[in-house]
Design a protein around this motif. Structure first.
Motif, PDB file in Angstrom:
ATOM      1  N   VAL A  94      62.740  86.030  24.402  1.00 21.77           N
ATOM      2  CA  VAL A  94      63.040  87.134  23.484  1.00 21.77           C
ATOM      3  C   VAL A  94      62.098  87.139  22.281  1.00 21.77           C
ATOM      4  O   VAL A  94      61.695  88.199  21.809  1.00 21.77           O
ATOM      5  CB  VAL A  94      64.517  87.081  23.028  1.00 21.77           C
ATOM      6  CG1 VAL A  94      64.808  88.100  21.939  1.00 21.77           C
ATOM      7  CG2 VAL A  94      65.439  87.309  24.227  1.00 21.77           C
ATOM      8  N   SER A  95      61.693  85.963  21.812  1.00 25.70           N
ATOM      9  CA  SER A  95      60.817  85.878  20.629  1.00 25.70           C
ATOM     10  C   SER A  95      59.487  86.586  20.829  1.00 25.70           C
ATOM     11  O   SER A  95      58.844  86.982  19.857  1.00 25.70           O
ATOM     12  CB  SER A  95      60.573  84.417  20.252  1.00 25.70           C
ATOM     13  OG  SER A  95      61.757  83.843  19.752  1.00 25.70           O
ATOM     14  N   ALA A  96      59.084  86.769  22.076  1.00 27.26           N
ATOM     15  CA  ALA A  96      57.816  87.453  22.352  1.00 27.26           C
ATOM     16  C   ALA A  96      57.843  88.902  21.872  1.00 27.26           C
ATOM     17  O   ALA A  96      56.799  89.471  21.541  1.00 27.26           O
ATOM     18  CB  ALA A  96      57.502  87.395  23.846  1.00 27.26           C
ATOM     19  N   VAL A  97      59.026  89.527  21.812  1.00 26.00           N
ATOM     20  CA  VAL A  97      59.131  90.922  21.361  1.00 26.00           C
ATOM     21  C   VAL A  97      59.868  91.033  20.024  1.00 26.00           C
ATOM     22  O   VAL A  97      60.134  92.143  19.557  1.00 26.00           O
ATOM     23  CB  VAL A  97      59.824  91.817  22.420  1.00 26.00           C
ATOM     24  CG1 VAL A  97      59.016  91.861  23.701  1.00 26.00           C
ATOM     25  CG2 VAL A  97      61.259  91.383  22.676  1.00 26.00           C
ATOM     26  N   SER A  98      60.197  89.908  19.426  1.00 18.96           N
ATOM     27  CA  SER A  98      60.922  89.920  18.144  1.00 18.96           C
ATOM     28  C   SER A  98      60.022  90.415  17.029  1.00 18.96           C
ATOM     29  O   SER A  98      58.811  90.208  17.053  1.00 18.96           O
ATOM     30  CB  SER A  98      61.391  88.501  17.787  1.00 18.96           C
ATOM     31  OG  SER A  98      62.355  88.059  18.681  1.00 18.96           O
ATOM     32  N   PRO A  99      60.626  91.049  16.021  1.00 19.31           N
ATOM     33  CA  PRO A  99      59.839  91.370  14.827  1.00 19.31           C
ATOM     34  C   PRO A  99      59.544  90.071  14.071  1.00 19.31           C
ATOM     35  O   PRO A  99      60.191  89.051  14.307  1.00 19.31           O
ATOM     36  CB  PRO A  99      60.777  92.271  14.025  1.00 19.31           C
ATOM     37  CG  PRO A  99      62.149  91.909  14.477  1.00 19.31           C
ATOM     38  CD  PRO A  99      62.016  91.469  15.905  1.00 19.31           C
ATOM     39  N   ASP A 100      58.588  90.117  13.195  1.00 18.82           N
ATOM     40  CA  ASP A 100      58.237  88.941  12.403  1.00 18.82           C
ATOM     41  C   ASP A 100      59.252  88.802  11.266  1.00 18.82           C
ATOM     42  O   ASP A 100      58.973  89.099  10.106  1.00 18.82           O
ATOM     43  CB  ASP A 100      56.813  89.083  11.871  1.00 18.82           C
ATOM     44  CG  ASP A 100      56.311  87.832  11.179  1.00 18.82           C
ATOM     45  OD1 ASP A 100      57.093  86.867  11.043  1.00 18.82           O
ATOM     46  OD2 ASP A 100      55.139  87.828  10.771  1.00 18.82           O
ATOM     47  N   ARG A 101      60.489  88.375  11.633  1.00 16.17           N
ATOM     48  CA  ARG A 101      61.574  88.280  10.646  1.00 16.17           C
ATOM     49  C   ARG A 101      61.210  87.388   9.468  1.00 16.17           C
ATOM     50  O   ARG A 101      61.553  87.678   8.330  1.00 16.17           O
ATOM     51  CB  ARG A 101      62.847  87.750  11.311  1.00 16.17           C
ATOM     52  CG  ARG A 101      63.638  88.797  12.031  1.00 16.17           C
ATOM     53  CD  ARG A 101      64.964  88.256  12.571  1.00 16.17           C
ATOM     54  NE  ARG A 101      65.671  89.317  13.257  1.00 16.17           N
ATOM     55  CZ  ARG A 101      65.441  89.660  14.520  1.00 16.17           C
ATOM     56  NH1 ARG A 101      64.568  88.982  15.234  1.00 16.17           N
ATOM     57  NH2 ARG A 101      66.100  90.652  15.072  1.00 16.17           N
ATOM     58  N   LYS A 102      60.515  86.318   9.750  1.00 13.86           N
ATOM     59  CA  LYS A 102      60.164  85.377   8.686  1.00 13.86           C
ATOM     60  C   LYS A 102      59.329  86.081   7.609  1.00 13.86           C
ATOM     61  O   LYS A 102      59.606  85.958   6.420  1.00 13.86           O
ATOM     62  CB  LYS A 102      59.402  84.197   9.289  1.00 13.86           C
ATOM     63  CG  LYS A 102      59.254  83.022   8.382  1.00 13.86           C
ATOM     64  CD  LYS A 102      58.670  81.850   9.140  1.00 13.86           C
ATOM     65  CE  LYS A 102      58.760  80.592   8.321  1.00 13.86           C
ATOM     66  NZ  LYS A 102      58.309  79.416   9.053  1.00 13.86           N
ATOM     67  N   ASN A 103      58.346  86.840   8.023  1.00  7.16           N
ATOM     68  CA  ASN A 103      57.476  87.560   7.088  1.00  7.16           C
ATOM     69  C   ASN A 103      58.219  88.719   6.425  1.00  7.16           C
ATOM     70  O   ASN A 103      58.075  88.952   5.225  1.00  7.16           O
ATOM     71  CB  ASN A 103      56.227  88.059   7.820  1.00  7.16           C
ATOM     72  CG  ASN A 103      55.182  88.562   6.865  1.00  7.16           C
ATOM     73  OD1 ASN A 103      55.002  88.041   5.770  1.00  7.16           O
ATOM     74  ND2 ASN A 103      54.477  89.595   7.281  1.00  7.16           N
ATOM     75  N   ILE A 104      59.027  89.436   7.202  1.00  5.52           N
ATOM     76  CA  ILE A 104      59.793  90.570   6.653  1.00  5.52           C
ATOM     77  C   ILE A 104      60.731  90.079   5.548  1.00  5.52           C
ATOM     78  O   ILE A 104      60.811  90.662   4.471  1.00  5.52           O
ATOM     79  CB  ILE A 104      60.592  91.281   7.770  1.00  5.52           C
ATOM     80  CG1 ILE A 104      59.642  92.003   8.732  1.00  5.52           C
ATOM     81  CG2 ILE A 104      61.610  92.252   7.178  1.00  5.52           C
ATOM     82  CD1 ILE A 104      60.307  92.502  10.010  1.00  5.52           C
ATOM     83  N   ILE A 105      61.439  88.982   5.807  1.00  9.43           N
ATOM     84  CA  ILE A 105      62.384  88.433   4.820  1.00  9.43           C
ATOM     85  C   ILE A 105      61.643  87.896   3.602  1.00  9.43           C
ATOM     86  O   ILE A 105      62.033  88.139   2.459  1.00  9.43           O
ATOM     87  CB  ILE A 105      63.285  87.367   5.474  1.00  9.43           C
ATOM     88  CG1 ILE A 105      64.257  88.056   6.446  1.00  9.43           C
ATOM     89  CG2 ILE A 105      64.027  86.551   4.429  1.00  9.43           C
ATOM     90  CD1 ILE A 105      65.030  87.108   7.342  1.00  9.43           C
ATOM     91  N   SER A 106      60.556  87.192   3.845  1.00  8.34           N
ATOM     92  CA  SER A 106      59.772  86.635   2.741  1.00  8.34           C
ATOM     93  C   SER A 106      59.238  87.743   1.829  1.00  8.34           C
ATOM     94  O   SER A 106      59.388  87.681   0.603  1.00  8.34           O
ATOM     95  CB  SER A 106      58.617  85.812   3.311  1.00  8.34           C
ATOM     96  OG  SER A 106      57.774  85.374   2.283  1.00  8.34           O
TER      97      SER A 106
END
Length: 196
Positions: free
Chosen positions: A79-91
């Motif tokens: 699933v992580s292959a299509v995940s948004p870059d949550r780490k960057n979005i949250i940061s």
């Protein structure tokens, strides 16, 4: 925890405890339920083979889906292959929130929350609520009073459903095969006992 939220899945997450932005601890990106963009570990064809093998292994061990660490690892990687870059979005989101020195009003009404017009709630340097969206406008995470929730995007939910379909079919086929083998073995033992 899995909760239906509109057309996405919401998943609670533990806090990492290792880093904080202001008063907010970072989510645990290693947690099963909190995916962030990662490159594919293998081709989709290799993933399919790995999913089928994991289902067979789990069935023979009497495990199903999240009971198996191997299954959880495959899901996270797939699933992580299509995940948004949550780490960057949250940061980036928290940098913007803490840069803004104007706190949101303390009284927020339910309509604001339901319509999604409230993006964060902050008093001085304390954030009690924040929502994070990807570039397509899908909510990907929220923080509320010490708890992170990850919301599956349309792409993530579709990819996870695809994996579950492959896994469930392989697990069921393995179960049928094991039942058939057990029946043949029982029949063979019964014939041996009759001839004695």
């Amino acid at each position: 925890m899995r909760v239906e939220n509109y057309d996405t899945f919401a998943k609670g997450s533990l806090l990492s405890g290792s880093r904080k932005t202001g008063n907010v601890p970072s989510p645990n990106y290693n947690d099963f339920d909190f995916n962030t963009k990662k490159p594919l570990a293998m081709s989709d064809e290799k993933f399919r083979e790995a999913i089928i093998e994991q289902a067979k292994k789990d069935q023979s061990a009497g495990k199903f889906q999240s009971d198996s660490a191997g299954f959880r690892s495959l899901v996270k990687s797939y699933v992580s292959a299509v995940s948004p870059d949550r780490k960057n979005i949250i940061s980036r989101g928290f940098k913007a929130i803490f840069k803004n020195s104007n706190p949101q009003p303390k009284t927020l009404n339910l309509i604001d929350y339901l319509l999604g017009s409230v993006k964060y709630c902050k008093e001085a340097a304390d954030v009690s609520y924040a929502e994070f969206y990807d570039s397509t406008g899908e909510m990907v995470a929220s923080y509320s009073n010490g708890r992170w929730i990850s919301y599956g995007t349309t792409a993530e939910n579709a990819r996870e459903s695809e994996l579950l379909g492959i896994y469930n079919e392989a697990w069921n086929n393995a179960a049928k095969s094991n039942q058939k083998n057990s029946f043949v073995a029982d029949t063979h033992i019964g014939l041996i006992n009759q001839s004695v």
